[in-house]
Design a protein around this motif. Structure first.
Motif, PDB file in Angstrom:
ATOM      1  N   UNK A  22     -52.371  47.440 -74.251  1.00 26.66           N
ATOM      2  CA  UNK A  22     -52.602  46.767 -75.571  1.00 26.66           C
ATOM      3  C   UNK A  22     -53.430  45.231 -75.236  1.00 26.66           C
ATOM      4  N   UNK A  23     -53.364  44.743 -74.078  1.00 30.67           N
ATOM      5  CA  UNK A  23     -54.084  43.630 -73.767  1.00 30.67           C
ATOM      6  C   UNK A  23     -55.582  43.901 -73.754  1.00 30.67           C
ATOM      7  N   UNK A  24     -56.051  45.061 -73.501  1.00 31.46           N
ATOM      8  CA  UNK A  24     -57.410  45.519 -73.719  1.00 31.46           C
ATOM      9  C   UNK A  24     -57.708  45.453 -74.981  1.00 31.46           C
ATOM     10  N   UNK A  25     -57.073  45.738 -76.105  1.00 35.08           N
ATOM     11  CA  UNK A  25     -57.426  45.728 -77.574  1.00 35.08           C
ATOM     12  C   UNK A  25     -57.628  44.217 -77.790  1.00 35.08           C
ATOM     13  N   UNK A  26     -56.692  43.464 -77.252  1.00 36.94           N
ATOM     14  CA  UNK A  26     -56.951  42.148 -77.504  1.00 36.94           C
ATOM     15  C   UNK A  26     -58.149  41.199 -77.238  1.00 36.94           C
ATOM     16  N   UNK A  27     -58.966  41.700 -75.885  1.00 36.19           N
ATOM     17  CA  UNK A  27     -59.993  41.110 -75.852  1.00 36.19           C
ATOM     18  C   UNK A  27     -61.286  40.993 -76.914  1.00 36.19           C
ATOM     19  N   UNK A  28     -61.515  42.139 -77.569  1.00 38.29           N
ATOM     20  CA  UNK A  28     -62.280  42.035 -78.658  1.00 38.29           C
ATOM     21  C   UNK A  28     -61.759  42.440 -80.048  1.00 38.29           C
TER      22      UNK A  28
ATOM     23  N   UNK B 288     -59.665  44.537 -66.822  1.00 36.29           N
ATOM     24  CA  UNK B 288     -58.990  44.378 -65.471  1.00 36.29           C
ATOM     25  C   UNK B 288     -60.213  43.615 -64.627  1.00 36.29           C
ATOM     26  N   UNK B 289     -61.419  44.219 -64.781  1.00 34.79           N
ATOM     27  CA  UNK B 289     -62.496  43.303 -63.889  1.00 34.79           C
ATOM     28  C   UNK B 289     -63.187  42.077 -64.463  1.00 34.79           C
ATOM     29  N   UNK B 290     -62.758  41.881 -65.770  1.00 36.79           N
ATOM     30  CA  UNK B 290     -63.552  40.713 -66.535  1.00 36.79           C
ATOM     31  C   UNK B 290     -62.566  39.646 -66.765  1.00 36.79           C
ATOM     32  N   UNK B 291     -61.361  40.079 -67.234  1.00 36.53           N
ATOM     33  CA  UNK B 291     -60.432  39.066 -67.703  1.00 36.53           C
ATOM     34  C   UNK B 291     -59.365  38.937 -66.490  1.00 36.53           C
TER      35      UNK B 291
ATOM     36  N   UNK C 279     -56.265  37.801 -66.083  1.00 36.55           N
ATOM     37  CA  UNK C 279     -54.824  37.905 -66.295  1.00 36.55           C
ATOM     38  C   UNK C 279     -54.252  39.315 -65.377  1.00 36.55           C
ATOM     39  N   UNK C 280     -54.744  40.404 -65.860  1.00 31.41           N
ATOM     40  CA  UNK C 280     -54.322  41.704 -64.916  1.00 31.41           C
ATOM     41  C   UNK C 280     -54.485  41.697 -63.534  1.00 31.41           C
TER      42      UNK C 280
END
Length: 351
Positions: free
Chosen positions: A117-123, A173-176, A178-179
């Motif tokens: 879900x954190x991936x969909x939050x990025x954009x 993962x490789x950009x933000x 947090x993970x």
């Protein structure tokens, strides 16, 4: 007169029966996933990740952008056509389509999403859980439209295409940070694997039985990753490719486990997408391509979405010579070659 025409009537009935049987096996193509299979859902949400403007879609039927991240079609379109259904799979949120259009196929995918879900939050795109909610809504609409019995038949016999995971690594993962602060990359793979298994179990409980599950592509060879790989002369980023191979192996094992555990579940894990795509990138001329390192649109190095501008003078004139359309996504021709590579297996197992 009756006797003379009886053989023709019998032949016609047999042909119609065969067609009906064929249609009953895969009456619809239903899609979950990210931009690799999104046919336009992001057009209707508040996000910067859109492609509903030129030059996207310039080689699609009618030459108009649809929200597909390509100059033309995406794999579900080719697969739908191969099964004798519509030549393209419409987006669920597209106001130009309704339930009558969705009987033979519908797409819930959202560019930029992932298992996490954190991936969909990025954009700010549609998370996977919301795609499932849309699917439940669709089930209800379909039942109202064709009747409960027919709807159940369509939903059970439909072929479900699932393609996501790349954004979880490259966008998240490789950009933000947090993970990365929470997991090593192997731990994150296992975290995603748990989410993927939960998702596949949930849709099984909703009546889904036939699935084509696509793993990660050679994501280290995407033009954006190569463009930023200065230290290695813009070669593919092997770390990312190795992660893709590892994750695909785990995803394949999980799919095999579910096939054993859940009655009548048929998950075809299309592991060979990675190998075949990598082969195309490594030997472009063997497949009729001239360019593998950069994309067709703009400079071909980092542009996608709004940075892929129709007025950029560097945009190529013939996308069929390029493997990639923008810095992340394949051209229509690449999508067709990859889909054609998968279709015999899909027809063999599900038709």
């Amino acid at each position: 007169m009756t006797c003379m025409y009886a053989p023709w009537l019998l032949l016609t009935q047999l042909i119609l029966l065969q067609v009906a049987n064929l249609e009953a096996k895969v009456p619809a193509i239903i899609v979950f996933g990210d931009s690799s299979v999104d046919s336009g859902n992001n057009n209707r949400i508040s996000t910067l990740l859109k492609s509903n403007f030129k030059p996207y879609g310039r080689d699609f039927a009618g030459g108009q952008p649809t929200g597909r991240f390509s100059n033309g079609r995406i794999p579900p379109d080719f697969i739908s056509n191969a099964f004798g259904l519509k030549p393209s799979v419409p987006a669920y949120l597209d106001p130009n389509f309704g339930i009558s259009d969705f009987v033979t196929g519908v797409c819930f995918a959202s560019a930029g999403t992932g298992y996490d879900n954190a991936t969909s939050d990025v954009l700010n795109v549609i998370p996977l859980w919301k795609e499932v909610e849309y699917y439940k809504e669709y089930q209800s609409k379909l039942s109202d439209y064709v009747g409960q019995h027919k709807a159940r038949e369509i939903l059970t016999e439909a072929l479900y295409l699932i393609s996501l995971g790349t954004n979880d690594f490259l966008e998240n993962y490789y950009t933000v940070p947090r993970r990365r602060s929470q997991f090593t990359v192997q731990q994150y793979q296992d975290f995603l694997l748990g989410l993927a298994e939960n998702f596949l179990r949930e849709i099984y409980s909703l009546g889904v039985r036939k699935i084509s599950l696509t793993g990660l592509p050679p994501m280290g060879c995407l033009p954006l990753e190569r463009a930023t790989n200065f230290m290695n002369h813009h070669e593919c980023v092997e770390e990312y490719n190795n992660v893709a191979v590892e994750f695909n192996g785990k995803l394949n094992n999980m799919a095999a486990k579910l096939n054993q555990e859940l009655p009548d579940y048929k998950i075809l894990f299309t592991a060979k997408v990675y190998e075949f795509f990598y082969q195309i990138i490594s030997n472009p001329s063997s497949y009729g391509f001239d360019v593998a390192e950069v994309a067709c649109c703009s400079s071909g190095t980092f542009e996608m979405s709004y940075l892929c501008n129709e007025h950029n003078p560097y945009t190529c004139t013939d996308a069929s010579k390029y493997i990639f359309w923008d810095a992340f996504h394949p051209t229509d021709r690449t999508n067709q070659i990859i889909a054609d590579h998968l279709i015999p297996d899909l027809l063999n197992l599900f038709n």
